[in-house]
Design an enzyme around this catalytic site. Sequence first.
Site, mmCIF file in Angstrom:
data_model
loop_
_atom_site.group_PDB
_atom_site.id
_atom_site.type_symbol
_atom_site.label_atom_id
_atom_site.label_comp_id
_atom_site.label_asym_id
_atom_site.label_seq_id
_atom_site.Cartn_x
_atom_site.Cartn_y
_atom_site.Cartn_z
ATOM 1 C CE LYS A 13 1.195 -6.967 7.167
ATOM 2 N NZ LYS A 13 2.124 -7.449 6.143
ATOM 3 N NE ARG A 88 2.296 -1.808 4.352
ATOM 4 C CZ ARG A 88 1.258 -2.654 4.302
ATOM 5 N NH1 ARG A 88 0.136 -2.380 4.926
ATOM 6 N NH2 ARG A 88 1.353 -3.782 3.643
ATOM 7 N NE ARG A 127 -1.601 -12.419 -0.592
ATOM 8 C CZ ARG A 127 -1.111 -11.510 0.253
ATOM 9 N NH1 ARG A 127 -1.338 -11.642 1.549
ATOM 10 N NH2 ARG A 127 -0.394 -10.510 -0.172
ATOM 11 N NE ARG A 133 -3.341 -8.812 -1.953
ATOM 12 C CZ ARG A 133 -2.932 -8.388 -0.754
ATOM 13 N NH1 ARG A 133 -3.462 -8.904 0.349
ATOM 14 N NH2 ARG A 133 -1.998 -7.479 -0.659
ATOM 15 N NE ARG A 144 2.427 -6.192 -1.760
ATOM 16 C CZ ARG A 144 1.897 -7.404 -1.612
ATOM 17 N NH1 ARG A 144 1.915 -8.253 -2.618
ATOM 18 N NH2 ARG A 144 1.380 -7.749 -0.482
HETATM 19 P P1 AMP Z 1 -1.797 -5.145 2.782
HETATM 20 O O1 AMP Z 1 -3.076 -5.849 2.534
HETATM 21 O O2 AMP Z 1 -1.627 -4.712 4.200
HETATM 22 O O3 AMP Z 1 -0.599 -5.890 2.261
HETATM 23 O O4 AMP Z 1 -1.855 -3.777 1.942
HETATM 24 C C1 AMP Z 1 -1.990 -3.805 0.538
HETATM 25 C C2 AMP Z 1 -1.532 -2.461 -0.067
HETATM 26 O O5 AMP Z 1 -2.332 -1.394 0.462
HETATM 27 C C3 AMP Z 1 -0.111 -2.055 0.255
HETATM 28 O O6 AMP Z 1 0.850 -2.665 -0.601
HETATM 29 C C4 AMP Z 1 -0.196 -0.554 0.045
HETATM 30 O O7 AMP Z 1 -0.235 -0.218 -1.319
HETATM 31 C C5 AMP Z 1 -1.546 -0.230 0.646
HETATM 32 N N1 AMP Z 1 -1.439 0.018 2.104
HETATM 33 C C6 AMP Z 1 -1.987 -0.707 3.118
HETATM 34 N N2 AMP Z 1 -1.670 -0.200 4.314
HETATM 35 C C7 AMP Z 1 -0.903 0.894 4.067
HETATM 36 C C8 AMP Z 1 -0.235 1.830 4.884
HETATM 37 N N3 AMP Z 1 -0.292 1.754 6.241
HETATM 38 N N4 AMP Z 1 0.463 2.816 4.289
HETATM 39 C C9 AMP Z 1 0.537 2.915 2.948
HETATM 40 N N5 AMP Z 1 -0.046 2.047 2.112
HETATM 41 C C10 AMP Z 1 -0.759 1.033 2.645
#
Ligand code: AMP
Length: 190
Positions: A13, A88, A127, A133, A144
């Site tokens: 993404k 989400r 990654r 990360r 996740r």
């Molecule tokens: P990402 O980089 O999009 O994978 O987001 C990393 C982490 O940020 C996720 O695993 C969540 O802990 C938090 N996060 C990001 N976007 C959201 C969202 N829309 N709702 C809730 N938590 C989020």
Amino acid sequence: MRLLIMGAPGAGKGTQAKGIAAHYEIPAISTGDIFRANVKNQTALGKEVQRIMAAGDYVPDEITNAIVEDRLGQPDAEIGFLLDGYPRTVVQVGALDEMLHKLDQELDAVVSLDVDPEVLIARLLKRAELENRADDTEETIRRRMEVYTAETEPLLAMYRERDLLVPVDGMGDVDEVLERIVAALDAKVG
Ligand code: AMP
């Protein structure tokens, strides 16, 4: 163009969001990036979400919705945007609907990046090595994936029913997938 990009953790993404945003000259807004920047700078928000993220759980909807509402209200998002990693949850879908209604805007399309589960895990582990990360450990990756399946996957059906979903094969190299996405979006939105 007002777009969402959805997909499981590791579907690509973030990478594709940057390419799509550059192609259509719109800002890519990643809630994950916003949270990570806050954690890095140890803001009040960062301190609040740090442990949640490291565990692979979702940040509470109220916090996430407030951040997106603030971001969509900024001038550069007036011409369009691509939301990466939001919404989400079903509650976030409702919140986004309200935000867009207030702004008198509508979504044009929701890209879903489809990638085989084994490839997702392999990409995330790679990654983990490259980016270090905090949420890319094997245990957190599993968590996740579970949270994604329970909370986020059902949103695809919601957007499909609204006739907004644009499924794209996310397997292959980055440029190839980007070409596929742009072709699919141009066919859908014109
Ligand atoms: P990402 O980089 O999009 O994978 O987001 C990393 C982490 O940020 C996720 O695993 C969540 O802990 C938090 N996060 C990001 N976007 C959201 C969202 N829309 N709702 C809730 N938590 C989020």
